[in-house]
Structures are given as C-alpha cells and as structure tokens.
Design an enzyme around this catalytic site. Structure first.
Site, short mmCIF file in Angstrom:
data_model
loop_
_atom_site.label_atom_id
_atom_site.label_comp_id
_atom_site.label_asym_id
_atom_site.label_seq_id
_atom_site.Cartn_x
_atom_site.Cartn_y
_atom_site.Cartn_z
N ASP A 154 0.84 -1.20 0.00
CA ASP A 154 0.00 0.00 0.00
C ASP A 154 0.88 1.24 0.00
O ASP A 154 2.00 1.24 0.52
CB ASP A 154 -0.89 0.02 1.24
CG ASP A 154 -1.87 -1.14 1.27
OD1 ASP A 154 -2.28 -1.59 0.18
OD2 ASP A 154 -2.23 -1.58 2.38
N ASP A 183 -0.73 -2.68 -4.04
CA ASP A 183 -2.08 -3.09 -3.67
C ASP A 183 -2.96 -1.84 -3.63
O ASP A 183 -3.39 -1.34 -4.66
CB ASP A 183 -2.05 -3.84 -2.34
CG ASP A 183 -3.38 -4.48 -1.98
OD1 ASP A 183 -4.19 -4.70 -2.89
OD2 ASP A 183 -3.61 -4.76 -0.80
N ASP A 208 -5.30 3.05 2.03
CA ASP A 208 -6.30 2.25 2.73
C ASP A 208 -6.52 2.84 4.12
O ASP A 208 -5.55 3.08 4.85
CB ASP A 208 -5.83 0.80 2.88
CG ASP A 208 -6.01 0.00 1.58
OD1 ASP A 208 -6.67 0.50 0.65
OD2 ASP A 208 -5.47 -1.13 1.51
N ARG A 263 -12.52 1.27 -6.12
CA ARG A 263 -12.24 1.95 -4.86
C ARG A 263 -11.89 3.42 -5.06
O ARG A 263 -10.84 3.89 -4.65
CB ARG A 263 -11.14 1.24 -4.07
CG ARG A 263 -11.43 -0.21 -3.78
CD ARG A 263 -10.33 -0.85 -2.96
NE ARG A 263 -10.54 -2.28 -2.81
CZ ARG A 263 -9.71 -3.11 -2.20
NH1 ARG A 263 -8.60 -2.64 -1.67
NH2 ARG A 263 -9.98 -4.40 -2.12
#
Length: 497
Positions: A178, A200, A204, A251
């Site tokens: 991330d 990834d 997040d 997302r």
C-alpha cells in the site's frame, strides 16, 4: 513528474521497518529551528501560501481541514502532527525510517527522492509530520503504515512505483504494497500527495480509523485506489476533498462502514469499475464533484447504505447515479467552503498534488515487465498517454499482461503495438463477463492496436452461457493490425448507452 527511468527496482517485497527495526540506523541530520506554528511549517516546506480556491479556502491550508480538524480532549487543536517538536531533514531511506519512528513529536522534512527496497512498509509514530520540501520530494518503492497511532500529517509527497509486474490485481502473496495504510488510528491528515503505480491499495483507511482527511491529492494509473472499512463497527469519520482520480479502476473510493463520510470538490476522470460507492451502513454526502467517463459514478452496495448528492456534474459517465438521502450533516462537525463545480477541473489541474508537480510523457512509451521499460503495465501507459498534451505511441514488450485497459474518450489516435510484431508474444488477458467489462474497451476514435493477443478467459462456473468480450469499442474507427482475439468476439457498442 518525469517519467519513470528505465531501471529495475530491487526485488525485495513485503519488508517491514518499525521503531525496533531501522534499515541501517543512520541518524538523520538536524535541520532548522523547531517549527512552532502551522505557518512556520509551511515556510519550511517551501510551498505557496497565498493561493485560494474559488470558494475562498486556501489551497495550502496551514491547518487541517475536514474531520482531521475536529478537536478532542486529547487533541484540542485537532490534528497537529509534530508541531512544536524537533525538526529533521532526511534524504535517505535509513534516515526517514529512524525519524518517523521517534517517540517524541517530530517534523520530518523529506528532500528529494528516497528509494526503498520494493514493498517496504515503514511504520509511523504518533505526533509526526512527514512533509516534502519544495518540489520533487518522493518515496519510491515503499509505503507508510500508521498502526494504532494518532496525530499524523503527511503532505507534499509523491509515493510511487511499488507495483509488482504482472500483479495488477494486487493478489500475489508477496504483494501487500500500500502507499499509505491507516489502521485503527485517529486524527490523520493526508494532503497534497500523489499516488501512482503502487502494489495493492494506494491509500487504505481501515479498522475503525477516525477523524481522517485526504485532500488535494492525486490518485492515478491504478486498480485499487482508496479503500475504507475492514470492520463491522460504525465509527469511522472521513473527509475527502479536492482529490483528483485519473485512469483508475475500483475503490474511488470504496466507503464501507463509515459513520459520516463527506466528499466535496473531487474530480474522477476515467474509472472503469465504479466511482464513489457507499457500502455497509455508510452515510455519505458527495458535493460539487465532477465525474468524467466513470462507470457507476455514485452508488450504494447494501440495503442499509446511504448516499446524498449536492450539485455534482457527470459527463460521458454511465450506470449508478443514486441519491437516497442521509441523516447526518458534516457541517455539524466542521466548517468548509465549496468551490463551484464548473471550476473543479481547472482548480485541480493547477493545484492538486505536490507543489510544482509536472508529468512529462515521452512520445514513445515502453511497457515491460522486466524493469527495462518506462512502466510495467499497459494500463499505466494508457493513463500517461491520455493526459499527455502530445501524441504517444505505446510499445509493449513480450509478456502476459493480466489487467483491464480502457482507452478513454479524448485519447483519439492512440497506438498500442507489440514490440516483436508477433501477437503471440504479448497477451493481454482478464476474466470478466460482458455484463462487467471487456478486457480492453476503446472509447476513443481512430485508435490502432497492433501485434497483440487480446483474451477474455472468463468461464461461467454456474453452467450458464454469458458472453465475454476480449475487446469492445464504441465505433468501427478502431483499426486492428495482426491482432488475435480469444475467448469471445469483438463487440462494437457503446457501454455508456
């Protein structure tokens, strides 16, 4: 930002650096006197301080905005980061890791490019500011983790290129790379950052994190952009404002189990799966935001999910555009100014991302999975070509590229060619039915695809017979030169209709 040089990043993946495990223990150099005021920190950052948006809010605010500004007994001024603590300048990965692991309040000034072994996740302590100095401050190959901490500010940084070649889905066991991961933390402000070509998730926000703001940041050329949730609880409070999303898939964001979510003055341009999704029991307000070429721009995913709209704009977008109403109001928690929606594109083109950020794309862009190309995915190359002011030819070197590619409206005349001339050498593949998306979708006119194999490997495990397209184009101006199609036909139709 200059294009990525043709080089191979170190192969190490999944490494972690924390307070007890500094990469090499090199002490960072002490810099200027202690930063005691928010404007003093801006001065150390060497960024413009006087520019204002059309709504009156400062582009470079000295203090946090949105939910990150909300005071608590523990933090009566809201998020302040390392304000009032020591000031450290870092130029190496070792020094950065040591500085952000300190127990005392610290303002960490990042100067230039700091390169980590690919996949390195570096822990950040509470009461820390990590800010880029002037132009070109960046973290390459690694990311930052905020685990059960509070009062962190991250500003004026580019975080890029932890992408693992061939893992566009971010599913490899060695790939949990991330850009910024926030777990069970509170009072976090991420501002004027850029996230590109990561492993990834780009950002997040997870596991009951609260009082988080992400503002004036760029998210581009990625699959999983900004995910929120990973909890059954309903406590997260989140503000997203003045962020630009470009050539992304899913997302954007995925807003799951958020007690109060507030999105305003954001710009999504090119999103192939969905835009803003209210999930779980989220209550989400989206205001004065722009959606250009976005599939399912605003929607809900669950029976209890709620979303409300105010003054949003959509162009060349299709699918969900929901407004269920909500029972909360972010204005009860903080003040904010809305810029006019018709000025959002120009405002974010000029001011989103790190200070002085530029993107220069060569006229011939090479894609290779062995580290010798400019980028490692065709998806990233198409995004760079789309934003380029000049024509770009994309040359794809041999490999199997598992990814979803969209050639967006306005990318007319783009050429994507296999380097060897043999379509068997370059295979572009994915496995979704036609009701979801094709492997390659062309929305632009006069595009050329050459010496490629396009595959849709979808198989219906229910015994049905749903169509699957390796290629879909909005009209017949697309030109194919020695292109092999497997797993389905070439469909000529506009999915926006």
């Amino acid at each position: 930002m200059p294009s990525v040089p043709r080089r191979s990043l170190p192969a190490l993946a999944g490494a972690s650096v924390g307070a007890a495990a500094v990469l090499a223990g090199i002490a960072p150099a002490l810099a200027r006197p202690t930063a005691t005021t928010p404007d003093g920190v801006l001065a150390l950052m060497r960024v413009p301080t006087g520019r204002s948006g059309a709504g009156g809010g400062r582009v470079w605010s000295p203090r946090p905005t949105g939910f990150a500004s909300v005071p608590t007994p523990e933090l009566p001024e809201g998020t302040t980061g390392g304000l009032g603590g020591r000031v450290v300048t870092v130029t190496t990965a070792d020094a950065l890791a040591e500085a952000i692991a300190a127990d005392e309040p610290t303002v960490v000034l990042v100067s230039g490019t700091i390169e980590f072994p690919s996949g390195t996740i570096t822990d950040v302590s509470a009461n820390t500011s990590i800010v880029g100095v002037g132009r070109g401050a960046e973290i390459v190959g690694g990311g930052l983790r905020l685990l059960e901490v509070s009062n962190v500010i991250i500003r004026n940084l580019t975080v890029r290129d932890s992408f693992v070649a061939g893992d566009w889905d971010g599913k490899f066991e060695t790939n949990d790379n991330d850009g910024i991961r926030v777990d069970t933390s509170h009072h976090v402000w991420i501002d004027h950052c850029e996230f590109a070509r990561l492993g990834d998730g780009q950002v997040d926000i997870r596991k009951d994190s609260t009082d988080v703001t992400v503002s004036w940041s760029l998210f581009r050329d990625h699959n999983k952009t900004l995910g929120v949730g990973w909890t059954d609880n309903l406590v997260t409070t989140l503000t997203l404002h003045h962020n630009r999303f470009s050539n992304v898939h899913q997302r954007n964001g995925s807003i799951d189990q958020v007690k109060i979510g507030h999105v305003y003055n954001c710009w999504l341009a090119g999103a192939s799966s969905y835009g803003m999704a209210s999930r779980g029991a989220t209550e989400l307000l989206i205001e004065h935001s722009v959606f250009d070429a976005v599939r399912n721009p605003i929607g809900t995913s669950d029976e209890q999910s709620r979303v409300a709209q105010n003054g949003n704009l959509r162009t060349d977008s299709w699918g969900d555009w929901e407004d269920t109403g909500i029972d909360v109001d972010p204005a009860d928690h903080y003040d904010y100014d809305l810029d006019p929606v018709d000025q959002v594109r120009d405002l974010l083109t000029r001011h989103a991302g790190p200070h002085g950020r530029t993107e220069r794309t060569p006229r011939r862009l090479h894609v290779s999975q062995d580290g010798t190309g400019d980028v490692s995915s065709i998806h990233a190359a198409v995004g760079a070509a789309w934003r380029s002011p000049h024509p770009v030819e994309i040359i794809v070197h041999p490999g199997i590229y598992r990814e979803v590619i969209s050639v967006w409206p306005g990318c007319d005349g783009l050429e994507i060619r296999g380097a060897s001339g043999d379509p068997a050498d370059v295979v572009v593949t994915y496995d979704k039915p036609a009701t979801d998306w094709a492997t390659v979708t062309v929305f632009a006119r006069d595009v050329v695809l050459a010496a490629l194999t396009l595959e849709n490997a979808y198989e219906d495990d229910t015994g049905g017979d749903r169509a699957a397209y390796p290629l879909r184009s909005i009209d017949d101006t697309l030109r194919l030169e020695d292109v092999e199609l497997t797993g389905g036909p070439w469909e000529i139709s506009d999915p926006r209709l």
